[in-house]
Design a protein around this motif. Structure first.
Motif, PDB file in Angstrom:
ATOM      1  N   GLY A   1      -3.974  -5.906   6.122  1.00  0.00           N
ATOM      2  CA  GLY A   1      -3.791  -4.550   5.708  1.00  0.00           C
ATOM      3  C   GLY A   1      -5.045  -3.494   5.643  1.00  0.00           C
ATOM      4  O   GLY A   1      -4.866  -2.843   5.198  1.00  0.00           O
ATOM      5  N   ASP A   2      -5.899  -4.181   6.752  1.00  0.00           N
ATOM      6  CA  ASP A   2      -7.206  -3.247   6.749  1.00  0.00           C
ATOM      7  C   ASP A   2      -7.223  -2.074   7.834  1.00  0.00           C
ATOM      8  O   ASP A   2      -6.930  -2.356   9.028  1.00  0.00           O
ATOM      9  N   TRP A   3      -6.965  -0.813   7.355  1.00  0.00           N
ATOM     10  CA  TRP A   3      -6.547   0.368   8.206  1.00  0.00           C
ATOM     11  C   TRP A   3      -7.691   1.176   8.704  1.00  0.00           C
ATOM     12  O   TRP A   3      -7.440   1.680   9.558  1.00  0.00           O
ATOM     13  N   ASP A   4      -8.884   0.537   8.243  1.00  0.00           N
ATOM     14  CA  ASP A   4      -9.982   1.387   8.514  1.00  0.00           C
ATOM     15  C   ASP A   4     -10.887   0.727   9.385  1.00  0.00           C
ATOM     16  O   ASP A   4     -12.138   0.327   9.131  1.00  0.00           O
ATOM     17  N   ARG A   5     -10.639   0.471  10.863  1.00  0.00           N
ATOM     18  CA  ARG A   5     -11.330  -0.467  11.627  1.00  0.00           C
ATOM     19  C   ARG A   5     -11.723   0.810  12.857  1.00  0.00           C
ATOM     20  O   ARG A   5     -11.509   0.137  13.926  1.00  0.00           O
TER      21      ARG A   5
ATOM     22  N   LYS B   1     -17.088  -6.112  10.248  1.00  0.00           N
ATOM     23  CA  LYS B   1     -17.783  -6.024   9.044  1.00  0.00           C
ATOM     24  C   LYS B   1     -17.030  -4.914   8.267  1.00  0.00           C
ATOM     25  O   LYS B   1     -16.157  -4.311   8.539  1.00  0.00           O
ATOM     26  N   ASP B   2     -17.645  -4.687   6.719  1.00  0.00           N
ATOM     27  CA  ASP B   2     -17.003  -3.690   5.831  1.00  0.00           C
ATOM     28  C   ASP B   2     -15.695  -3.948   5.540  1.00  0.00           C
ATOM     29  O   ASP B   2     -14.877  -3.207   6.120  1.00  0.00           O
ATOM     30  N   ARG B   3     -15.385  -4.843   4.808  1.00  0.00           N
ATOM     31  CA  ARG B   3     -13.827  -5.108   4.461  1.00  0.00           C
ATOM     32  C   ARG B   3     -13.392  -4.491   3.072  1.00  0.00           C
ATOM     33  O   ARG B   3     -12.644  -4.828   2.313  1.00  0.00           O
ATOM     34  N   ASP B   4     -14.076  -3.158   3.078  1.00  0.00           N
ATOM     35  CA  ASP B   4     -13.611  -2.217   1.735  1.00  0.00           C
ATOM     36  C   ASP B   4     -12.128  -2.054   1.696  1.00  0.00           C
ATOM     37  O   ASP B   4     -11.564  -1.855   0.646  1.00  0.00           O
ATOM     38  N   ASN B   5     -11.177  -2.081   2.911  1.00  0.00           N
ATOM     39  CA  ASN B   5      -9.972  -1.561   2.903  1.00  0.00           C
ATOM     40  C   ASN B   5      -8.844  -2.734   3.149  1.00  0.00           C
ATOM     41  O   ASN B   5      -7.982  -2.390   3.333  1.00  0.00           O
ATOM     42  N   ALA B   6      -9.378  -3.958   2.896  1.00  0.00           N
ATOM     43  CA  ALA B   6      -8.721  -5.129   2.833  1.00  0.00           C
ATOM     44  C   ALA B   6      -7.640  -5.028   1.582  1.00  0.00           C
ATOM     45  O   ALA B   6      -8.265  -4.675   0.436  1.00  0.00           O
ATOM     46  N   PHE B   7      -6.586  -5.438   1.795  1.00  0.00           N
ATOM     47  CA  PHE B   7      -5.619  -5.505   0.565  1.00  0.00           C
ATOM     48  C   PHE B   7      -5.580  -4.066  -0.343  1.00  0.00           C
ATOM     49  O   PHE B   7      -5.409  -3.936  -1.296  1.00  0.00           O
ATOM     50  N   TYR B   8      -5.436  -2.947   0.568  1.00  0.00           N
ATOM     51  CA  TYR B   8      -5.477  -1.585   0.135  1.00  0.00           C
ATOM     52  C   TYR B   8      -4.064  -1.212  -0.669  1.00  0.00           C
ATOM     53  O   TYR B   8      -3.218  -1.642  -0.056  1.00  0.00           O
ATOM     54  N   ARG B   9      -4.138  -0.781  -1.980  1.00  0.00           N
ATOM     55  CA  ARG B   9      -3.012  -0.422  -2.433  1.00  0.00           C
ATOM     56  C   ARG B   9      -3.080   1.026  -2.823  1.00  0.00           C
ATOM     57  O   ARG B   9      -3.630   1.439  -3.687  1.00  0.00           O
ATOM     58  N   PHE B  10      -2.213   2.049  -2.125  1.00  0.00           N
ATOM     59  CA  PHE B  10      -2.103   3.262  -2.208  1.00  0.00           C
ATOM     60  C   PHE B  10      -0.788   3.769  -2.363  1.00  0.00           C
ATOM     61  O   PHE B  10       0.180   3.211  -1.926  1.00  0.00           O
ATOM     62  N   GLY B  11      -0.724   4.938  -3.255  1.00  0.00           N
ATOM     63  CA  GLY B  11       0.804   5.379  -3.523  1.00  0.00           C
ATOM     64  C   GLY B  11       1.186   5.297  -4.870  1.00  0.00           C
ATOM     65  O   GLY B  11       2.493   5.861  -4.949  1.00  0.00           O
ATOM     66  N   GLY B  12       0.504   4.991  -5.710  1.00  0.00           N
ATOM     67  CA  GLY B  12       1.090   4.388  -7.135  1.00  0.00           C
ATOM     68  C   GLY B  12       1.157   5.880  -7.958  1.00  0.00           C
ATOM     69  O   GLY B  12       1.986   5.861  -8.778  1.00  0.00           O
ATOM     70  N   GLY B  13       0.163   6.865  -7.600  1.00  0.00           N
ATOM     71  CA  GLY B  13       0.188   8.181  -8.372  1.00  0.00           C
ATOM     72  C   GLY B  13       1.023   9.284  -7.734  1.00  0.00           C
ATOM     73  O   GLY B  13       1.147   8.864  -6.623  1.00  0.00           O
ATOM     74  N   LEU B  14       1.259  10.327  -8.084  1.00  0.00           N
ATOM     75  CA  LEU B  14       1.739  11.494  -7.565  1.00  0.00           C
ATOM     76  C   LEU B  14       1.115  11.889  -6.147  1.00  0.00           C
ATOM     77  O   LEU B  14       1.438  12.077  -5.304  1.00  0.00           O
ATOM     78  N   PHE B  15      -0.377  12.143  -6.360  1.00  0.00           N
ATOM     79  CA  PHE B  15      -1.067  12.622  -5.387  1.00  0.00           C
ATOM     80  C   PHE B  15      -0.919  11.627  -4.205  1.00  0.00           C
ATOM     81  O   PHE B  15      -1.049  11.927  -3.132  1.00  0.00           O
ATOM     82  N   SER B  16      -1.470  10.448  -4.595  1.00  0.00           N
ATOM     83  CA  SER B  16      -1.577   9.317  -3.693  1.00  0.00           C
ATOM     84  C   SER B  16      -0.206   9.124  -2.946  1.00  0.00           C
ATOM     85  O   SER B  16      -0.160   8.727  -1.789  1.00  0.00           O
ATOM     86  N   TRP B  17       0.868   9.173  -3.753  1.00  0.00           N
ATOM     87  CA  TRP B  17       2.156   8.930  -3.099  1.00  0.00           C
ATOM     88  C   TRP B  17       2.460  10.144  -1.960  1.00  0.00           C
ATOM     89  O   TRP B  17       2.735   9.744  -0.863  1.00  0.00           O
ATOM     90  N   LEU B  18       2.174  11.341  -2.403  1.00  0.00           N
ATOM     91  CA  LEU B  18       2.188  12.471  -1.506  1.00  0.00           C
ATOM     92  C   LEU B  18       1.390  12.341  -0.043  1.00  0.00           C
ATOM     93  O   LEU B  18       1.973  12.492   0.779  1.00  0.00           O
ATOM     94  N   PHE B  19       0.134  11.988  -0.395  1.00  0.00           N
ATOM     95  CA  PHE B  19      -1.007  11.987   0.532  1.00  0.00           C
ATOM     96  C   PHE B  19      -0.600  10.760   1.595  1.00  0.00           C
ATOM     97  O   PHE B  19      -1.263  10.828   2.888  1.00  0.00           O
TER      98      PHE B  19
END
Length: 417
Positions: free
Chosen positions: A138-142, A165-183
């Motif tokens: 699930g690494d979307w930032d390549r 390199k740079d695996r900061d966004n592996a297993f990314y979990r976004f969308g739990g809060g209102l702002f993150s869900w909207l964005f």
């Protein structure tokens, strides 16, 4: 070998200007930072090892308060938790899986060599394999800057293989809060795809890598994607996944082992479906790019609408590219000649056809189109400057030549993404 020390605690809001650090924008940025898995890179390394993808092997280190070895940086860096990992950025890092490499270069240098010379090539299957691993985790930032390239010399050619390199966004979990869900909605900032047991939006995982994907994999067919996915499904076994998850710190492992292992196994089992969707998205519009040397592009329209594209070096007629495109998959093929004097041939008759766009580039180009396609609309569009271009068109040719030099522009390094 050189190493990087990367903090586990990502405080992204600090990069914002002071006036907006106390606004809702800062909250959105904090939401995004909290979506990162702080220990994800530890899990990725064993998965990459099993998949045959070069990788760093990070380990957690704690810098104690008052650590004297940091000299003037002691106050800033001490009393924090870091990932210590290898940096594959020069010849000192050539070992292990890339022991046979001649050099390690950055992405811009690799792309410049690829386009300037006609004996420099990207190992496209190796890149496709690495990109399927990105899907799995699930690494979307390549984007372009997330890769280094091992350069090999084989049979008189230069071949580049990717080092992620740079695996900061592996297993990314976004969308739990209102702002993150909207964005994270498709109509907002679609690229923020949350890691789950399913591939909910493969396209979202490709947005940040669109520029590089188009340039590094135009040769890879659907059958090759299918084959790579099936190989990875076998290589990344349940045992490999269990061992990878065990790399988490003990307390985190006890909290996440079941969920993370289950999600990875589910995504592994569905990787062939995701790979097919990945390929289908890539294949709608395909770039076929030549070099700054003299190249010959040959396009053959065939019955049923299939279209063969071959690119040869003019110097020795060696085939640098060959692929047959299917009208059910591909709507447009864009040929870029870049510099020097290139030749383009489009021929053949078909009852339907794929749109061909020819961008001649700098030089005295020759373009010939004798093709015929049934139906409405011209299927061969030609972009070049008219002064030094020889154009012999036919019923399918649409002359889009222009005196403006930007008609031949090709983005080599991602400046206009």
């Amino acid at each position: 070998m050189t190493y990087s020390l990367r903090t586990v605690d990502k405080r992204s809001a600090k990069i914002l200007p002071l006036p907006i650090r106390k606004t809702f924008i800062a909250n959105v940025v904090r939401d995004q930072a909290s979506a990162l898995h702080p220990y994800g890179a530890l899990v990725v390394a064993p998965l990459a090892q099993a998949a045959g993808v070069p990788h760093a092997t990070p380990r957690l280190v704690y810098v104690r308060p008052g650590e004297a070895h940091f000299d003037q940086y002691e106050e800033k860096l001490s009393d924090r938790l870091y990932m210590l990992e290898e940096k594959y950025n020069d010849q000192r890092a050539i070992s292990g899986e890339i022991a046979g490499a001649h050099d390690i270069v950055g992405p811009n240098k690799m792309l410049n060599h690829r386009y300037e010379e006609n004996d420099h090539f990207i190992d496209q299957l190796a890149f496709a394999r690495a990109r399927l691993l990105d899907l799995l985790i699930g690494d979307w930032d390549r984007h372009v800057g997330q890769w280094e390239w091992a350069e090999y010399k084989e049979n008189g050619e230069h071949l580049y293989r990717p080092i992620p390199k740079d695996r900061d966004n592996a297993f990314y979990r976004f969308g739990g809060g209102l702002f993150s869900w909207l964005f994270s909605r498709k109509w907002a900032i679609r690229k923020f795809e949350s890691f789950t047991a399913d591939y909910k939006d493969v396209k979202a995982l490709m947005i940040n890598s669109e520029f590089f994907d188009a340039r590094a994999m135009p040769h890879v067919t659907g059958e090759q994607f299918d084959s790579l996915a099936h190989v990875l499904q076998k290589e990344i076994s349940d045992q490999v996944i269990e061992q990878a998850v065990r790399q988490l710190p003990k307390e985190v492992y006890l909290l996440q082992r079941k969920e993370l292992a289950s999600q990875l196994k589910s995504r592994r089992d569905k990787l062939d479906e995701a790979a097919r969707e990945f390929y289908e998205i890539l294949s709608v519009r395909v770039l076929v790019v030549g070099t700054d040397k003299e190249d010959r592009f040959e396009v053959k329209r065939m019955a049923g609408g299939d279209t063969e594209v071959v690119v040869r070096r003019k110097s020795d007629k060696v085939v640098m590219y060959r692929r047959v495109f299917l009208p059910a998959e591909t709507k447009e093929i864009v040929l870029h000649g870049l510099a020097e004097n290139d030749i383009f041939w489009v021929r053949g008759e078909a009852d339907k056809g794929i749109q061909i766009k020819i961008v001649g580039g700098r030089g005295q180009d020759e373009i010939y189109d004798t093709s015929e396609v049934q139906g409405w609309g011209k299927k061969t569009w030609v972009y070049d400057t008219p002064r030094e271009t020889k154009l012999e068109g036919g019923p399918e040719t649409k002359d889009k030549t222009s005196r403006k030099p930007e008609v031949n522009f090709f983005d080599r390094e991602g400046y206009r993404r």
